[in-house]
Design a protein around this motif. Structure first.
Motif, short mmCIF file in Angstrom:
data_model
loop_
_atom_site.label_atom_id
_atom_site.label_comp_id
_atom_site.label_asym_id
_atom_site.label_seq_id
_atom_site.Cartn_x
_atom_site.Cartn_y
_atom_site.Cartn_z
N TRP A 119 -0.03 5.19 -10.81
CA TRP A 119 -0.94 6.34 -10.94
C TRP A 119 -1.39 6.83 -9.57
CZ3 TRP A 119 -5.95 7.51 -9.59
CH2 TRP A 119 -6.52 8.63 -10.20
N ILE A 120 -1.70 5.90 -8.66
CA ILE A 120 -2.09 6.27 -7.30
C ILE A 120 -0.97 7.07 -6.64
CG2 ILE A 120 -2.53 5.36 -4.98
CD1 ILE A 120 -4.06 3.06 -6.30
N ALA A 121 0.26 6.58 -6.77
CA ALA A 121 1.40 7.26 -6.15
C ALA A 121 1.59 8.66 -6.73
CB ALA A 121 2.67 6.43 -6.35
N GLN A 122 1.48 8.80 -8.05
CA GLN A 122 1.66 10.10 -8.68
C GLN A 122 0.53 11.06 -8.34
OE1 GLN A 122 2.07 8.99 -12.80
NE2 GLN A 122 4.21 8.36 -12.58
N SER A 123 -0.69 10.53 -8.28
CA SER A 123 -1.84 11.38 -7.98
C SER A 123 -1.78 11.92 -6.56
CB SER A 123 -3.14 10.59 -8.17
OG SER A 123 -3.29 10.18 -9.51
N ALA A 124 -1.11 11.19 -5.68
CA ALA A 124 -0.98 11.63 -4.29
C ALA A 124 0.18 12.60 -4.10
CB ALA A 124 -0.81 10.43 -3.36
N GLY A 125 0.86 12.91 -5.18
CA GLY A 125 1.96 13.87 -5.09
C GLY A 125 3.34 13.28 -5.20
N GLY A 126 3.41 11.96 -5.33
CA GLY A 126 4.72 11.32 -5.45
C GLY A 126 5.48 11.34 -4.14
N GLY A 127 6.72 10.87 -4.18
CA GLY A 127 7.57 10.89 -2.99
C GLY A 127 6.97 10.13 -1.83
N VAL A 128 7.17 10.68 -0.63
CA VAL A 128 6.68 10.03 0.59
C VAL A 128 5.16 9.92 0.59
CG1 VAL A 128 6.56 10.21 3.11
CG2 VAL A 128 8.69 10.80 1.92
N MET A 129 4.50 10.97 0.12
CA MET A 129 3.04 10.95 0.10
C MET A 129 2.52 9.90 -0.88
SD MET A 129 2.00 14.98 0.41
CE MET A 129 0.27 14.55 0.55
N GLY A 130 3.20 9.75 -1.99
CA GLY A 130 2.81 8.73 -2.96
C GLY A 130 2.98 7.33 -2.40
N GLU A 131 4.10 7.11 -1.70
CA GLU A 131 4.33 5.80 -1.09
C GLU A 131 3.28 5.51 -0.02
OE1 GLU A 131 8.28 5.73 0.42
OE2 GLU A 131 9.24 5.89 -1.56
N ALA A 132 2.90 6.54 0.73
CA ALA A 132 1.87 6.36 1.77
C ALA A 132 0.53 6.02 1.14
CB ALA A 132 1.75 7.63 2.62
N ALA A 133 0.23 6.60 -0.01
CA ALA A 133 -1.03 6.32 -0.68
C ALA A 133 -1.07 4.88 -1.17
CB ALA A 133 -1.23 7.27 -1.86
N VAL A 134 0.04 4.40 -1.71
CA VAL A 134 0.11 3.00 -2.15
C VAL A 134 -0.03 2.06 -0.95
CG1 VAL A 134 1.58 1.24 -3.19
CG2 VAL A 134 1.47 3.52 -4.21
N ALA A 135 0.61 2.43 0.16
CA ALA A 135 0.51 1.60 1.37
C ALA A 135 -0.93 1.54 1.87
CB ALA A 135 1.43 2.15 2.45
N ALA A 136 -1.63 2.68 1.81
CA ALA A 136 -3.02 2.71 2.25
C ALA A 136 -3.88 1.82 1.36
CB ALA A 136 -3.54 4.15 2.22
N PHE A 137 -3.63 1.87 0.04
CA PHE A 137 -4.36 0.99 -0.87
C PHE A 137 -4.08 -0.48 -0.55
CE2 PHE A 137 -3.98 -1.79 -4.55
CZ PHE A 137 -5.28 -1.78 -5.03
N ALA A 138 -2.79 -0.80 -0.32
CA ALA A 138 -2.41 -2.19 -0.04
C ALA A 138 -3.10 -2.69 1.23
CB ALA A 138 -0.89 -2.30 0.11
N ARG A 139 -3.15 -1.85 2.25
CA ARG A 139 -3.81 -2.25 3.50
C ARG A 139 -5.30 -2.47 3.29
NH1 ARG A 139 -0.53 2.02 5.75
NH2 ARG A 139 1.29 1.14 6.81
N ALA A 140 -5.94 -1.58 2.53
CA ALA A 140 -7.37 -1.72 2.26
C ALA A 140 -7.66 -3.00 1.47
CB ALA A 140 -7.88 -0.50 1.50
N ARG A 141 -6.82 -3.27 0.48
CA ARG A 141 -7.01 -4.48 -0.33
C ARG A 141 -6.84 -5.72 0.51
NH1 ARG A 141 -3.47 -8.04 -2.53
NH2 ARG A 141 -4.19 -9.19 -4.38
N LEU A 142 -5.79 -5.77 1.33
CA LEU A 142 -5.55 -6.95 2.16
C LEU A 142 -6.60 -7.10 3.25
CD1 LEU A 142 -3.30 -9.12 1.97
CD2 LEU A 142 -2.87 -7.08 0.60
N ALA A 143 -7.11 -5.98 3.78
CA ALA A 143 -8.15 -6.05 4.81
C ALA A 143 -9.39 -6.73 4.25
CB ALA A 143 -8.48 -4.66 5.32
N ALA A 144 -9.76 -6.37 3.01
CA ALA A 144 -10.92 -6.99 2.38
C ALA A 144 -10.66 -8.47 2.10
CB ALA A 144 -11.26 -6.25 1.09
N GLN A 145 -9.46 -8.76 1.64
CA GLN A 145 -9.10 -10.14 1.33
C GLN A 145 -9.04 -11.00 2.59
OE1 GLN A 145 -5.61 -10.26 -1.12
NE2 GLN A 145 -5.37 -12.47 -0.98
N ALA A 146 -8.68 -10.38 3.72
CA ALA A 146 -8.50 -11.12 4.96
C ALA A 146 -9.80 -11.49 5.64
CB ALA A 146 -7.65 -10.29 5.93
N ALA A 147 -10.93 -10.95 5.18
CA ALA A 147 -12.21 -11.26 5.82
C ALA A 147 -12.47 -12.76 5.80
CB ALA A 147 -13.32 -10.50 5.12
N GLY A 148 -12.24 -13.40 4.66
CA GLY A 148 -12.42 -14.85 4.57
C GLY A 148 -11.39 -15.61 5.38
#
Length: 257
Positions: A119-148
């Protein structure tokens, strides 16, 4: 089939007298079989001898359990992967969990997570932009997880930071270990024997890429992902080179994600 602890009870007569079915030989075998599968989950693809040593069982008994687990589709035999120079003779046969076997250890919400990322990928327009949105989410999730993780790594001595990261990952369910690379002079390997998001990462490799970036930032050096469970390997393996004076200087000003 979901794995749980094997039934442990008192003697058969008191149990029967209380109206509770006695623990049968079948239950005992199933409990031991679950321990064999759990050992492979925690330690990655293993030989029958290695499992027997860890559990204090005979190799013959472990092989019987492995034969049953193979028949049930929980584990599969494969040739042991060798990184670096291979010695003479055939590689040892190891047993690894199948996708079905991993599912048996209560990997939940996979479909929900995959749907959300789609859904994140499609909401961002799909294609390259969708992949970039998923990557941004993944980085944000891992950044929070990496605090510990960062706290554990920074508290460790420089030569023990990979091990400290492995322990922190294990606490989050990744069953991670640190070991020397085939050539110890070159560096270490961080091995994750379990991945709670493996099925989602199969569809969205951005999760693995973000995790690799976080490892690099936490350890202050470039790292290289050699294998991932999401790509069909038995273990997620990350190579961490020994830091040289030049490498240390080049990463000294880098801020963790």
């Amino acid at each position: 089939m979901k794995y749980a602890s094997g039934n442990q009870g008192s003697a058969a007569k008191p149990a029967a007298a209380a109206g509770v079915p006695p623990v049968s030989t079948h239950d005992d075998l199933r409990g031991t079989r679950n321990r064999v599968a759990r050992s492979i989950l925690d330690h990655g693809p293993s030989t029958a001898a290695a499992v027997a040593e860890r559990l204090g069982l005979t190799q013959a008994a472990v092989r019987r359990h492995l034969d049953t687990l193979v028949a049930e589709g929980i584990v599969e035999p494969r040739e042991q992967r060798v990184y670096g120079a291979r010695g003479r003779g055939r590689p040892a046969k190891v047993f690894a969990l199948t996708d079905c076997g991993r599912d048996a250890f209560d990997q939940a919400y996979d479909q929900l997570a995959a749907d959300a990322l789609r859904w994140i990928a499609q909401s961002a327009g799909g294609g390259v932009m969708g992949e970039a949105a998923v990557a941004a989410f993944a980085r944000a999730r891992l950044a929070a997880q990496a605090a510990g993780y960062r706290e554990a790594v920074e508290a460790a001595a420089p030569e023990s930071r990979t091990e400290a990261l492995a322990k922190a990952l294990t606490a989050d369910g990744y069953a991670a270990t640190a070991r020397s690379a085939p050539n110890p002079q070159q560096g270490e390997q961080l091995c994750q024997h379990h991945c709670p998001v493996a099925h989602v990462a199969e569809q969205f490799p951005q999760l693995c890429e973000a995790e690799t970036e976080v490892f690099s930032h936490l350890l202050g050096t470039h790292v290289q992902r050699l294998a991932t469970i999401a790509h069909g390997d038995g273990v997620c393996t990350t190579f961490i080179p020994k830091k040289t004076t030049t490498a240390s200087a080049s990463t000294s000003g880098r801020k963790p994600a």
